[in-house]
Design a protein around this motif. Structure first.
Motif, PDB file in Angstrom:
ATOM      1  N   GLU A  35      20.615  71.658  61.698  1.00  0.00           N
ATOM      2  CA  GLU A  35      21.548  71.943  62.772  1.00  0.00           C
ATOM      3  C   GLU A  35      22.490  73.051  62.307  1.00  0.00           C
ATOM      4  O   GLU A  35      22.782  73.186  61.118  1.00  0.00           O
ATOM      5  N   ASN A  36      22.946  73.866  63.234  1.00  0.00           N
ATOM      6  CA  ASN A  36      23.868  74.968  62.903  1.00  0.00           C
ATOM      7  C   ASN A  36      23.282  75.871  61.813  1.00  0.00           C
ATOM      8  O   ASN A  36      23.885  76.098  60.762  1.00  0.00           O
ATOM      9  N   GLN A  37      22.097  76.372  62.058  1.00  0.00           N
ATOM     10  CA  GLN A  37      21.407  77.187  61.064  1.00  0.00           C
ATOM     11  C   GLN A  37      22.110  78.516  60.766  1.00  0.00           C
ATOM     12  O   GLN A  37      21.844  79.161  59.763  1.00  0.00           O
ATOM     13  N   ASP A  38      23.024  78.903  61.662  1.00  0.00           N
ATOM     14  CA  ASP A  38      23.726  80.160  61.438  1.00  0.00           C
ATOM     15  C   ASP A  38      24.866  79.999  60.431  1.00  0.00           C
ATOM     16  O   ASP A  38      25.473  80.980  60.015  1.00  0.00           O
ATOM     17  N   LYS A  39      25.139  78.764  60.034  1.00  0.00           N
ATOM     18  CA  LYS A  39      26.204  78.514  59.065  1.00  0.00           C
ATOM     19  C   LYS A  39      25.603  77.978  57.778  1.00  0.00           C
ATOM     20  O   LYS A  39      24.548  77.372  57.759  1.00  0.00           O
ATOM     21  N   GLU A  40      26.302  78.239  56.680  1.00  0.00           N
ATOM     22  CA  GLU A  40      25.840  77.769  55.379  1.00  0.00           C
ATOM     23  C   GLU A  40      26.690  76.577  54.940  1.00  0.00           C
ATOM     24  O   GLU A  40      27.910  76.626  54.962  1.00  0.00           O
TER      25      GLU A  40
ATOM     26  N   GLU B 214       8.730  69.855  59.131  1.00  0.00           N
ATOM     27  CA  GLU B 214       8.787  70.253  60.535  1.00  0.00           C
ATOM     28  C   GLU B 214      10.099  70.959  60.876  1.00  0.00           C
ATOM     29  O   GLU B 214      10.234  71.539  61.952  1.00  0.00           O
ATOM     30  N   ARG B 215      11.081  70.871  59.950  1.00  0.00           N
ATOM     31  CA  ARG B 215      12.419  71.409  60.166  1.00  0.00           C
ATOM     32  C   ARG B 215      12.987  70.882  61.496  1.00  0.00           C
ATOM     33  O   ARG B 215      13.582  71.610  62.287  1.00  0.00           O
ATOM     34  N   TRP B 216      12.805  69.574  61.677  1.00  0.00           N
ATOM     35  CA  TRP B 216      13.164  68.963  62.951  1.00  0.00           C
ATOM     36  C   TRP B 216      14.675  68.777  63.057  1.00  0.00           C
ATOM     37  O   TRP B 216      15.336  68.339  62.122  1.00  0.00           O
ATOM     38  N   CYS B 217      15.192  69.081  64.236  1.00  0.00           N
ATOM     39  CA  CYS B 217      16.615  68.901  64.511  1.00  0.00           C
ATOM     40  C   CYS B 217      16.782  68.219  65.864  1.00  0.00           C
ATOM     41  O   CYS B 217      16.185  68.657  66.860  1.00  0.00           O
ATOM     42  N   CYS B 218      17.583  67.167  65.887  1.00  0.00           N
ATOM     43  CA  CYS B 218      17.908  66.503  67.158  1.00  0.00           C
ATOM     44  C   CYS B 218      19.121  67.154  67.817  1.00  0.00           C
ATOM     45  O   CYS B 218      19.114  67.447  69.007  1.00  0.00           O
TER      46      CYS B 218
ATOM     47  N   ASN C 242      22.304  66.237  50.127  1.00  0.00           N
ATOM     48  CA  ASN C 242      21.794  65.034  50.787  1.00  0.00           C
ATOM     49  C   ASN C 242      22.285  64.969  52.230  1.00  0.00           C
ATOM     50  O   ASN C 242      23.470  64.745  52.484  1.00  0.00           O
ATOM     51  N   TRP C 243      21.369  65.190  53.145  1.00  0.00           N
ATOM     52  CA  TRP C 243      21.703  65.173  54.567  1.00  0.00           C
ATOM     53  C   TRP C 243      21.362  63.812  55.157  1.00  0.00           C
ATOM     54  O   TRP C 243      20.428  63.131  54.719  1.00  0.00           O
ATOM     55  N   GLY C 244      22.087  63.472  56.205  1.00  0.00           N
ATOM     56  CA  GLY C 244      21.812  62.198  56.863  1.00  0.00           C
ATOM     57  C   GLY C 244      20.483  62.193  57.591  1.00  0.00           C
ATOM     58  O   GLY C 244      19.825  61.159  57.685  1.00  0.00           O
ATOM     59  N   PHE C 245      20.088  63.367  58.086  1.00  0.00           N
ATOM     60  CA  PHE C 245      18.819  63.483  58.822  1.00  0.00           C
ATOM     61  C   PHE C 245      18.329  64.933  58.741  1.00  0.00           C
ATOM     62  O   PHE C 245      19.143  65.852  58.856  1.00  0.00           O
ATOM     63  N   PRO C 246      17.024  65.114  58.509  1.00  0.00           N
ATOM     64  CA  PRO C 246      16.016  64.094  58.222  1.00  0.00           C
ATOM     65  C   PRO C 246      15.991  63.722  56.744  1.00  0.00           C
ATOM     66  O   PRO C 246      16.485  64.468  55.901  1.00  0.00           O
ATOM     67  N   MET C 247      15.374  62.584  56.452  1.00  0.00           N
ATOM     68  CA  MET C 247      15.228  62.123  55.077  1.00  0.00           C
ATOM     69  C   MET C 247      13.809  62.322  54.549  1.00  0.00           C
ATOM     70  O   MET C 247      13.620  62.676  53.392  1.00  0.00           O
TER      71      MET C 247
ATOM     72  N   HIS D 152      25.600  59.638  65.907  1.00  0.00           N
ATOM     73  CA  HIS D 152      26.202  60.932  66.211  1.00  0.00           C
ATOM     74  C   HIS D 152      26.975  61.495  65.021  1.00  0.00           C
ATOM     75  O   HIS D 152      27.247  62.700  64.975  1.00  0.00           O
ATOM     76  N   LEU D 153      27.315  60.645  64.045  1.00  0.00           N
ATOM     77  CA  LEU D 153      28.055  61.106  62.869  1.00  0.00           C
ATOM     78  C   LEU D 153      27.143  61.495  61.710  1.00  0.00           C
ATOM     79  O   LEU D 153      27.634  61.857  60.641  1.00  0.00           O
ATOM     80  N   LEU D 154      25.839  61.416  61.914  1.00  0.00           N
ATOM     81  CA  LEU D 154      24.907  61.864  60.880  1.00  0.00           C
ATOM     82  C   LEU D 154      25.018  63.376  60.683  1.00  0.00           C
ATOM     83  O   LEU D 154      25.183  64.131  61.642  1.00  0.00           O
TER      84      LEU D 154
END
Length: 596
Positions: free
Chosen positions: A415-420, A437-441, A425-430, A408-410
């Motif tokens: 996520e939150n595409q309306d914010k910049e 796929e621009r996948w978001c959980c 380096n993001w925790g997910f996806p790698m 949950h801390l990733l």
């Protein structure tokens, strides 16, 4: 380094992509269940929106006396893929509501890590790593009194694997990121003679790790070299010796002036409290199988034919390597023991304080950095993916063994595409596949991935009443205060409350809301109104628990695919390292680099 061809074969990138494609196809329908927040369960009419079944039938299917439906045959690995799960039987194609618990159960079982054929067996990997290798130790040394049973189980299994990888790769230096209190680092240095740097962002943890390591070394001569048969007697001697030492210190302190309390302060700052200093852990057959524990009243009970245990893959709960001993191998190691070099340097474990990111320069942290193995035991949030990125980008890091946690801390890129956010380096996806796929959980789904299906399956139930209290409270807050979202949190106050009324009063006060707006009678009216619908919340949370392994599978697949994409990586795998009942986050991501 031994020939890498001797290591077990693992799925290649195209195979992993096929698994991902199949899993995403299922999660597009199922993610709404994981993403629903308990707080909004009644305010958003979650059950009515997502499930086209009465809660009684869901509860009956998951834990009731109904006979198990005829199971579909498990596919062979080469057959597992798109089309195996008949999704229209699971979710309505128009409303997206859940239609069948039985079809849902078969689907989530199919999409678990082990059922998809993603795991390399622990024992098989250890055997391959040890080919033509002399082991560092023949000792069956147990973790000492500073670890509880869970931590002891984790440290012994992971240390065994790390030592085998280090031997295989010819490495002496280990970097333990997120080392915390230094349990794993100390064990690696003392038992296996490895040169370990434990890096943690907390000065408090670093100081405590130094103090614990000092105590470990002090008592090490009492038990090193002991055999498995003598382990229990050794534990008693250790406990008696430590108890005698504490009693002597206590008497000594009593004779000193009260103002001279510096020594006690130093000890309390660095050492674990006495109540956590449990004795040496014992194999499950000695301590009692958690699966055989009596179920307490109020816990979810899944004893019947169609139970939570039916949703687990075959061998999902199994003895780990540390609990399985090969007598013949033990005798060989015993003969080699006298020829094995023992650590003589008392400073081969060095706790350091530093905040690790994907861009951290290891040379700035470790002055004598050399070819090394990077490890992490339950690295929190983004630290797990950053560990893999450091491995991929730093030439000195020849291997990695990482067990993540706190999904949950990733941080999520999409996520939150309306914010910049200015982040590279993001925790997910790698991996590239999920990025394309621009996948978001989403945080709620990642939070649900932390649920422990195996623990629930053996009777460690969910806190249904506390979740129910919070959900009903949200309706009160919405109706009487006009608040749908609040930055403040109620927190864990359920255990401090004697009733629902007490819970509401305490919560409103904590949220800074005017209690006089609502009477006791109104509060109890809400309770009586929603109490008949508590079974909806219970059934829904059961569905989330059953689905949890699929979200974890996605996160682990993402990390494995990322490693497969790296040109310099010669071998990578997922390994189930721990018993998931004792340690729910039980999967290690392992990778080795090509030889230069």
């Amino acid at each position: 380094m031994a020939a890498l061809g001797s290591l077990p074969a693992t799925p290649d990138l195209p195979t992993l992509h096929a698994r991902l494609q199949d899993l995403l196809r299922f999660l597009r329908g199922a993610l709404a269940i994981s993403s629903a927040h308990t707080v909004d369960f009644y305010t958003e009419s979650v059950w009515r929106e997502l499930v086209d079944l009465p809660p009684e039938s869901v509860l009956a299917a998951l834990r009731g006396p109904a006979a198990e439906p005829e199971p579909e045959p498990e596919p062979r690995e080469e057959e597992a893929g798109p089309g195996f799960v008949d999704l229209p039987k699971v979710f309505c194609e128009t409303s997206r509501k859940l239609l069948s618990v039985e079809a849902f159960a078969r689907a989530v079982k199919h999409y678990s890590v082990q059922s998809l054929g993603l795991c390399t067996p622990f024992e098989q990997l250890l055997t391959a790593l040890r080919v033509n290798k002399e082991q560092r130790t023949g000792e069956n040394v147990k973790a000492i009194q500073f670890m509880n049973t869970k931590k002891s189980h984790e440290v012994q299994a992971m240390a065994e694997l790390i030592c085998s990888i280090a031997d295989y790769c010819g490495l002496k230096q280990i970097i333990d990121v997120g080392s915390g209190k230094g349990y794993l680092s100390s064990f690696l240095s003392l038992k296996y003679g490895l040169n370990v740097y434990g890096i943690d962002s907390s000065n408090t943890n670093t100081h405590g790790a130094k103090e614990r390591n000092r105590k470990l070394k002090k008592h090490w001569h009492l038990y090193r070299g002991q055999t498995r048969e003598d382990a229990n007697g050794l534990t008693l001697r250790l406990q008696k010796g430590i108890k005698a030492e504490k009693e002597a210190k206590r008497k000594e302190n009593c004779d000193r002036p009260l103002k001279n309390s510096r020594g006690n302060q130093e000890l309390s700052a660095g050492a674990a409290p006495e109540r956590s200093e449990t004795a040496v852990s014992v194999p499950r057959k000695q301590q009692g199988d958690p699966r055989a524990q009596p179920l307490e009243e109020g816990n979810l009970c899944f004893e019947n034919a169609f139970s939570f245990t039916d949703f687990l893959p075959i061998d999902a709960v199994e003895p780990t390597s540390s609990q399985v001993h090969n007598a013949e191998m033990y005798e060989v190691r015993k003969q080699k023991r006298n020829m094995t070099s023992k650590p003589s340097d008392p400073s081969i474990y060095s706790p350091l304080t530093s905040f690790i990111t994907a861009d951290s320069e290891l040379h700035d942290i470790i002055k004598d950095l050399e070819d090394c193995l990077m490890v992490g035991l339950h690295t929190c949030g983004d630290l797990a993916p950053n560990t893999l990125r450091i491995f991929a980008s730093k030439s000195e890091v020849k291997g990695v063994c990482s067990v993540g946690c706190c999904y949950h801390l990733l941080s999520e890129e999409f996520e939150n595409q309306d914010k910049e956010y200015a982040q590279e380096n993001w925790g997910f996806p790698m991996c590239r596949y999920l990025k394309e796929e621009r996948w978001c959980c989403g945080r709620n789904a990642r939070m649900s991935a932390c649920l422990a299906l195996e623990r629930v399956a053996v009777g460690q139930g969910l806190p249904t009443e506390s979740l129910f209290y919070r959900a009903v409270l949200q309706n009160i807050i919405k109706d009487y205060y006009g608040i749908t979202k609040c930055d403040r949190h109620v927190g864990k106050i359920y255990s401090k409350c004697s009733s629902f009324l007490d819970y509401v009063r305490m919560s409103l006060k904590k949220l800074g809301l005017d209690e006089s707006k609502i009477s006791e009678e109104i509060i109890m009216d809400y309770y009586e109104k929603y109490r008949p619908r508590m079974n909806e919340l219970e059934a829904f949370n059961m569905l989330k628990v059953v689905l949890a392994p699929c979200i974890e599978t996605l996160i682990l697949l993402d990390r494995l695919c990322y490693l497969k994409e790296q040109e310099d990586v010669s071998w990578s795998a997922l390994v189930k390292l721990f018993d998931p009942v004792q340690s729910p986050r039980c999967y290690a991501v392992i990778a080795l680099k090509k030889q230069r």
